[in-house]
Scaffold this active site. Structure first.
Site, PDB file in Angstrom:
ATOM      1  N   GLY A  46      -2.893 -59.116  25.995  1.00  0.00           N
ATOM      2  CA  GLY A  46      -3.832 -59.601  24.986  1.00  0.00           C
ATOM      3  C   GLY A  46      -3.221 -60.683  24.133  1.00  0.00           C
ATOM      4  CG  LEU A  89       2.349 -62.233  24.619  1.00  0.00           C
ATOM      5  CD1 LEU A  89       1.158 -63.089  25.010  1.00  0.00           C
ATOM      6  CD2 LEU A  89       3.395 -62.225  25.726  1.00  0.00           C
ATOM      7  CG  HIS A 130      -1.257 -55.125  19.750  1.00  0.00           C
ATOM      8  ND1 HIS A 130       0.054 -54.736  19.719  1.00  0.00           N
ATOM      9  CD2 HIS A 130      -1.226 -56.486  19.719  1.00  0.00           C
ATOM     10  CE1 HIS A 130       0.839 -55.794  19.653  1.00  0.00           C
ATOM     11  NE2 HIS A 130       0.090 -56.879  19.657  1.00  0.00           N
TER      12      HIS A 130
HETATM   13 ZN    ZN Z   1       0.497 -58.878  19.455  1.00  0.00          ZN
END
Ligand code: ZN
Length: 157
Positions: A46, A89, A130
């Site tokens: 995501g 990320l 998240h």
């Molecule tokens: Zn994240």
């Protein structure tokens, strides 16, 4: 189309509340296209717009079958509980133990402004929560129990 730079947790844009999208225009379509390309390039599950420096409520999620585009997403319902490892990320190379609902239902708009609902369990529920947190300036490291140790990381690898 273009791959955008992913901001790390040190950047202020990861800690701000994002504004809703008001115009479902070409600029939004370009942002979504770029975010999808960036997500695939980074091998992520995501990505939220603030991670590429855009403070708008836009998220892309790879379900394994398709990449969902969620504009102005809202959590409608959650249930259950899961405790497991989670990465981001924007926090490269690290994983943390985070408690999340095991089920989540989300209402969002597509790139043309059509409302829809999507639900998910386990990894998808974790991912929805998240990514939606990112839109409120919350990074998982702020709500995790702890980071995974190097030993645990090696076991997962
Ligand atoms: Zn994240």
């Amino acid at each position: 189309m273009g791959i955008r730079k992913i901001m790390t947790v040190k950047e202020p844009c990861l800690h701000k509340v994002c504004r809703p999208v008001e115009k479902f225009d070409k600029k939004l379509h370009k942002l979504l296209d770029d975010m999808k390309e960036t997500l695939v390039d980074a091998n992520g599950v995501g990505l939220a717009a603030p991670q590429v420096g855009i403070l708008r409520r836009v998220v892309v999620v790879d379900t394994g079958e398709e990449i969902l585009e969620l504009v102005n997403p809202e959590l409608l319902e959650t249930s259950g509980e899961q405790v497991g490892s989670e990465g981001c990320l924007s926090v490269p190379g690290k994983y943390g133990i985070v408690k999340r609902p095991n089920y989540a239902k989300v209402r969002a708009y597509d790139r043309d402004g059509n409302e829809f609902e999507v639900e998910g369990e386990e990894l998808m529920a974790r991912c929805f929560c998240h990514e939606l947190d990112h839109l409120d300036g919350i990074v998982y490291t702020e709500i995790m129990e702890r980071y995974l140790t190097d030993e645990e990381l090696n076991e997962e690898a």
